[in-house]
Write a protein that holds these residues in place. Structure first.
Motif, mmCIF file in Angstrom:
data_model
loop_
_atom_site.group_PDB
_atom_site.id
_atom_site.type_symbol
_atom_site.label_atom_id
_atom_site.label_comp_id
_atom_site.label_asym_id
_atom_site.label_seq_id
_atom_site.Cartn_x
_atom_site.Cartn_y
_atom_site.Cartn_z
ATOM 1 N N HIS A 98 -126.113 63.456 -5.217
ATOM 2 C CA HIS A 98 -125.480 62.132 -5.136
ATOM 3 C C HIS A 98 -125.617 61.349 -6.437
ATOM 4 O O HIS A 98 -125.427 60.145 -6.446
ATOM 5 C CB HIS A 98 -126.070 61.348 -3.953
ATOM 6 C CG HIS A 98 -125.794 62.005 -2.637
ATOM 7 N ND1 HIS A 98 -124.667 61.759 -1.901
ATOM 8 C CD2 HIS A 98 -126.485 62.941 -1.946
ATOM 9 C CE1 HIS A 98 -124.672 62.500 -0.806
ATOM 10 N NE2 HIS A 98 -125.767 63.226 -0.814
ATOM 11 N N ARG A 99 -125.988 62.043 -7.503
ATOM 12 C CA ARG A 99 -126.144 61.438 -8.828
ATOM 13 C C ARG A 99 -126.985 60.165 -8.760
ATOM 14 O O ARG A 99 -126.573 59.104 -9.222
ATOM 15 C CB ARG A 99 -124.769 61.101 -9.425
ATOM 16 C CG ARG A 99 -123.859 62.311 -9.492
ATOM 17 C CD ARG A 99 -122.932 62.244 -10.693
ATOM 18 N NE ARG A 99 -122.369 63.562 -10.940
ATOM 19 C CZ ARG A 99 -121.314 64.045 -10.260
ATOM 20 N NH1 ARG A 99 -120.743 63.317 -9.344
ATOM 21 N NH2 ARG A 99 -120.858 65.243 -10.530
ATOM 22 N N LEU A 100 -128.155 60.268 -8.149
ATOM 23 C CA LEU A 100 -128.972 59.072 -7.947
ATOM 24 C C LEU A 100 -129.917 58.808 -9.111
ATOM 25 O O LEU A 100 -130.297 57.685 -9.358
ATOM 26 C CB LEU A 100 -129.774 59.203 -6.647
ATOM 27 C CG LEU A 100 -128.913 59.282 -5.388
ATOM 28 C CD1 LEU A 100 -129.791 59.481 -4.163
ATOM 29 C CD2 LEU A 100 -128.073 58.026 -5.224
ATOM 30 N N GLY A 152 -125.343 67.415 1.162
ATOM 31 C CA GLY A 152 -124.086 67.366 0.439
ATOM 32 C C GLY A 152 -124.116 68.196 -0.840
ATOM 33 O O GLY A 152 -123.336 67.955 -1.753
ATOM 34 N N ARG A 165 -123.496 62.141 4.265
ATOM 35 C CA ARG A 165 -124.564 62.949 3.654
ATOM 36 C C ARG A 165 -125.591 62.069 2.948
ATOM 37 O O ARG A 165 -126.718 62.457 2.737
ATOM 38 C CB ARG A 165 -123.967 63.950 2.667
ATOM 39 C CG ARG A 165 -122.936 64.882 3.274
ATOM 40 C CD ARG A 165 -123.591 66.152 3.781
ATOM 41 N NE ARG A 165 -122.668 66.984 4.534
ATOM 42 C CZ ARG A 165 -122.654 67.030 5.864
ATOM 43 N NH1 ARG A 165 -123.499 66.291 6.565
ATOM 44 N NH2 ARG A 165 -121.820 67.825 6.495
ATOM 45 N N ARG A 166 -125.149 60.895 2.524
ATOM 46 C CA ARG A 166 -126.036 59.968 1.859
ATOM 47 C C ARG A 166 -126.836 59.161 2.884
ATOM 48 O O ARG A 166 -127.975 58.787 2.662
ATOM 49 C CB ARG A 166 -125.174 59.034 0.994
ATOM 50 C CG ARG A 166 -125.880 57.908 0.300
ATOM 51 C CD ARG A 166 -126.518 58.372 -0.996
ATOM 52 N NE ARG A 166 -127.602 57.477 -1.343
ATOM 53 C CZ ARG A 166 -127.470 56.430 -2.148
ATOM 54 N NH1 ARG A 166 -126.333 56.171 -2.727
ATOM 55 N NH2 ARG A 166 -128.513 55.653 -2.394
ATOM 56 N N LYS A 206 -119.205 62.523 2.060
ATOM 57 C CA LYS A 206 -120.222 62.109 1.093
ATOM 58 C C LYS A 206 -121.089 60.966 1.636
ATOM 59 O O LYS A 206 -122.308 60.987 1.512
ATOM 60 C CB LYS A 206 -119.536 61.624 -0.187
ATOM 61 C CG LYS A 206 -119.571 62.519 -1.449
ATOM 62 C CD LYS A 206 -120.760 63.334 -1.709
ATOM 63 C CE LYS A 206 -120.917 63.832 -3.122
ATOM 64 N NZ LYS A 206 -121.427 65.176 -3.239
ATOM 65 N N VAL A 242 -132.386 60.373 -0.569
ATOM 66 C CA VAL A 242 -131.077 59.730 -0.654
ATOM 67 C C VAL A 242 -131.078 58.357 0.018
ATOM 68 O O VAL A 242 -130.030 57.759 0.195
ATOM 69 C CB VAL A 242 -129.974 60.626 -0.040
ATOM 70 C CG1 VAL A 242 -129.830 61.908 -0.848
ATOM 71 C CG2 VAL A 242 -130.294 60.968 1.412
#
Lengths: 334, 282, 325
Positions: free
Chosen positions: C117-119, B180, C86-87, C83, C166
């Motif tokens: 994914h701003r993890l 992504g 993709r995660r 999204k 992810v």
């Protein structure tokens, strides 16, 4: 078998050196093996073992001027009965042997065939060169060769170009090309690695059939132990540029003596064992081929290694038809 | 075994002596251009009528021109304009060429349009197109840069597009898409970083072509105004005296040849070094 | 299946190129994967196994059919709305060299997944990268190295760490050990087994190596020219194959045992081009028991026992042999 019959090919303590940016390296440093007429010797090893470099050196195809044979002998018995050292032979004499008495089949048939010539023309050219046939009879011979390697409609396909054929068919053409002059030694370097399994089975069967019919010796280089079990009479195992073990196919698979051979066999998924938790686990060899230092090259990854393994040179011990390069093979349970 | 990347770069780059020599020549030319006021023996515009068309000698190492100006000084100052224009052309054509090349290579829908324009521009001979553009735009240093950038941008587009087409299909780009990662980042990090080396090689060649083309344009009177000393304008204004004073055209000509040749050789060296196939063979 | 499948694929079809002769890469394929389950996709070149993996991840668009991930149809969603997929679904690639950007450090290769994914950010990001590297058996200190400083097996571990970053529920593993040496292959197989257990990962394990698939997978689907020939539990498919193609594939795989019977039954001919697949059953041109009937109809998957299914008019296990053979 090999000790009693005089060898067709006998490599003795071969060492090959390459010049690189970071100085000289020796990808092969202690290869001893032999191929008798009519037998198949499988040369097995993982990447970096030096098996392909060894096979290239037999054909005199080491990249020049970077690579050279820096030690040992490659003795080949010619049809005339004379034995020559291929490592010391002038290039022109070697070219005469190549294709006529020694033939080679590579992994990627597409790059080994000339894309702008029909397959018939390529085989005919080789026949004309080595057997001195005329144009028409050479083309006829090419057709026979395609027939021999079981290419259907040989008469029509002799006029096809390599790109019109499938991978399996191209490999058959390569084999036809190799066979066209009745070689006494065939070097097959991973000839089925790029092929699908059902096609691989066909090509292996073809090589075996031709060997029986022509009686040539085959040096078969592969990393696939399944293929080894399928076609080899004897097996030579290489690790980090050295031969570590040689024996008959049954001995190698049933009672391997070198810890590396043993560990390699146990890495096969088919030999997975059930662990305590019920899961099936394959054994693996920790690490990877690292920098070669003193002592046994496999010692850093060997579960049986002791202090003496790390010092000095370990020699290849030969006893009857078996050889092994290990200080402790007698003590280690198979 | 462990070596600093920079050291390795230079070792590989200068394996061939000629590349090293060319690189040093370039360095000298560029240093002279930068330090012109300190290096040049005279003012480039200082007119001395009594010393006009003097052959090379003690006072003027490379002789003087029809106004008695020192040729060496003019060459040194000329390097500023010639190399400056070349460098500007490289900057402009690299920027736009890379941008359009990336877009055309990655977005197949844009490809047709971009490549048609590129093909049309590349079908015309470089110098003719440049003359035409300068004629339309008017003769000034800025317009020469603009015209030559339009001429050379298509080359960069081609190189970048071809590399992008290959790289976009590689698994690491697929992996980024599966994660992504934004398209902008895929283009600016994954693809751009990997097309950088062929673009760099192209840059040296375009530099060389641009220096030559600028000289050609100036010689034909379609370049920068004659007041500004460039190697091209020096030959242009000196040509009518060439039969009586060969040095008026010979030395600026040599400067052009030397600079262009050095750039090409360095470009070749760079390409050989960056091409993994050739590197292996050595 | 009582539990809701994690992944359910229904009538999936992918044609490349245009009519009249598109490459029929995947043709009417249906299967499902339960949470934590590993389904193997086995086949030779042209079987469509890799295409299926890419379709499921929506890296390419399906021609028709549905792909449901956790019950939601994602087969036609635009990229912006993917999204969650993709995660939750990630890929591990075959080529350990081409699957890592050579110009990025390991830190950035793995960190990119976290950023997308701003993890994690800042020092937490570094910690997480270190943790992921250790999970796949690499020292955390290696994070500032470039891919070329690693061996093939180590690179494959980095690729796995990137996929794990992810915390996905499904991993598409496309021939993840095929390019590796036998000894390294074993290391990576064991690592994947461990991770599967530890994180409850479901997998679509794509491979041409039946031994590896049998070891790794709960169930196996055998593909030929874009169609499923046989699907069932790993044990059933590997030891009681019902489709003549599965049998041929098993027979053609060389066993690493010199005492094993040599390859006897062999398929003749080449795999047909997916641009012009045979009519009826696609395998009929190489099938040892094919009849004229096989040219007329595409055999539907039918049940053997339990959820073991195969697509052949004749059931070799029940001696349903064609009269002519």
């Amino acid at each position: 078998m090999s000790m009693n019959t005089p060898s067709l090919l006998s490599i003795q303590d071969l060492e090959i050196r390459f010049r690189t940016e970071d100085g000289e390296i020796a990808p092969v440093r202690g290869v001893t093996l032999s191929v008798a007429p009519g037998e198949t010797l499988a040369l097995v090893g993982e990447s970096g073992s030096g098996k392909s470099v060894t096979s290239l050196s037999v054909m005199g195809l080491l990249p020049r001027p970077a690579g050279r044979v820096s030690g040992g002998k490659i003795l080949f018995r010619q049809r005339s009965g004379r034995t020559v050292d291929l490592a010391a032979l002038p290039l022109s004499d070697l070219r005469g042997l190549r294709g006529a008495e020694i033939a080679m089949v590579f992994q990627e048939p597409m790059t080994s065939l000339n894309p702008v010539l029909t397959v018939g023309e390529q085989i005919a050219e080789s026949v004309r060169l080595h057997m001195g046939l005329g144009h028409a009879s050479a083309l006829k011979r090419a057709e026979e060769m395609l027939d021999l390697v079981e290419i259907p409609h040989a008469r029509r396909r002799v006029h096809e170009y390599p790109h019109q054929m499938s991978g399996g068919m191209r490999q058959r053409v390569m084999i036809a090309l190799a066979m066209s002059c009745n070689p006494s030694l065939l070097i097959a370097d991973e000839p089925t690695t790029a092929l699908d399994v059902t096609i691989q089975a066909q090509i292996l069967a073809l090589i075996q059939r031709l060997q029986r019919e022509i009686g040539m010796g085959v040096l078969f280089i592969t990393h696939n132990l399944g293929v080894v079990a399928e076609i080899a009479d004897r097996v030579t195992v290489m690790y980090a540029g050295q031969v570590v073990e040689t024996g008959s196919v049954g001995e190698i698979f049933r009672t391997p003596r070198h810890p590396y051979t043993n560990a390699l066999l146990n890495c096969l998924p088919a030999r997975a064992r059930r662990g305590e938790d019920g899961r099936r686990v394959v054994q693996s060899i920790p690490g990877s081929i690292g920098k070669i230092g003193d002592g046994c090259a496999f010692a850093p990854r060997c579960v049986h290694a002791t202090d003496p393994c790390g010092v000095g040179t370990v020699l290849l011990e030969t006893e009857m038809d078996r050889s092994v390069r290990c200080l402790r093979w007698r003590e280690i349970p198979a | 075994m462990e070596q600093s990347p920079l050291l390795l770069f230079f070792r590989r780059m200068f394996r061939r002596k000629l590349v090293l020599i060319a690189f040093l020549v370039l360095c000298v030319i560029m240093l002279m251009a930068l330090l012109a006021p300190w290096v040049a023996p005279y003012e480039p515009t200082a007119i001395k009528v009594i010393r006009r068309l003097k052959p090379p000698g003690e006072l003027n190492w490379l002789g003087t021109d029809e106004f008695g100006r020192d040729i060496l000084s003019r060459i040194i100052y000329g390097a500023r304009a010639s190399l400056g224009i070349g460098f500007a052309v490289v900057l402009v054509s690299m920027t736009f060429g890379t941008l359009f090349g990336l877009l055309a290579g990655y977005f197949r829908s844009l490809d047709g349009l971009v490549m048609r324009v590129v093909d049309a521009l590349m079908a015309l001979p470089d110098i003719l197109l440049a003359i035409f553009l300068v004629a339309v735009l008017g003769a000034s240093a800025f317009n020469v840069v603009l015209a030559l950038s339009i001429v050379y941008t298509p080359r960069v587009i081609r190189v970048v597009r071809a590399s992008t087409l290959v790289i976009r299909e590689l698994p690491f780009v697929e992996a980024a898409r599966a994660l992504g990662v934004s398209t902008r980042r895929i283009l600016s990090v994954h693809i751009l970083l990997n097309v950088a080396s062929p673009v760099l090689v192209q840059a040296t060649f375009i530099f060389a072509y641009a220096v030559l083309a600028e000289a050609g344009l100036s010689f034909l009177g379609a370049g920068v105004p004659p007041e500004l000393p460039t190697w091209g304008t020096m030959i242009a204004s000196g040509q009518q005296y060439a039969d009586q004073a060969f040095w008026v055209v010979l030395f600026p000509g040599l400067a052009i040849v030397l600079a262009a040749l050095s750039l090409q050789v360095v470009g070749d060296g760079l390409r050989d070094m960056l091409d993994p196939k050739l590197r292996k063979a050595l | 299946m009582s539990a809701l499948p994690l992944l359910a694929v229904e009538g999936l079809t992918k044609h490349f190129g245009r009519a009249p002769h598109p490459v029929r890469a995947v043709e009417d394929v249906s299967f499902h994967v339960a949470p934590g389950e590993v389904l193997g996709l086995v086949g030779e070149s042209g079987s469509g196994k890799s295409t299926i993996g890419r379709l499921v991840l929506r890296l390419i668009h399906p021609t028709s059919g549905t792909i449901r991930f956790e019950g939601e149809d994602i087969s036609r969603r635009p990229e912006r709305q993917l999204k969650a997929l993709r995660r939750n679904a990630q890929m591990v690639f075959q080529d350990p060299y081409a699957s890592l950007n050579p110009r990025l450090r390991v830190r950035d290769i793995i960190g990119e997944a976290l950023d997308a994914h701003r993890l994690a950010s800042g020092s937490r990001r570094t910690e997480r990268i270190a943790e992921l590297l250790e999970t796949v058996g690499l020292p955390a200190a290696h994070m500032s190295r470039f891919p070329h400083e690693f061996s093939g097996g180590q690179r494959q571990r980095i690729g796995i760490a990137r996929a794990l970053a992810v915390e996905p529920k499904l991993i598409i593993a496309d021939e993840p050990v095929s390019a590796l040496d036998v000894s390294v292959q074993a290391q990576v197989i064991n690592l994947m087994q461990d991770l599967r257990q530890r994180f409850g990962l479901a997998m679509l394990f794509i491979s041409h190596d039946l031994d590896v698939v049998e070891l790794m997978c709960d169930r196996i689907a055998v593909l030929y020219l874009g169609r499923i020939m046989e699907i069932g539990s790993a044990k059933d498919v590997a030891s009681r194959p019902r489709h003549p193609y599965t049998r041929a594939l098993l027979a053609a795989s060389p066993k690493a045992d010199p005492d094993a019977p040599k390859i006897r039954r062999m398929l003749t001919g080449d795999i047909p081009s997916p641009m012009a697949p045979p009519s009826g059953c696609v395998f009929r041109t190489r099938c040892p028991i094919a009849t004229e009937e096989c040219a007329r109809n595409v055999p539907k998957l039918r049940s053997a026992e339990g959820d073991h299914q195969f697509a052949c008019l004749y059931d070799m296990a029940n001696d349903e042999r064609p009269a002519a053979a």
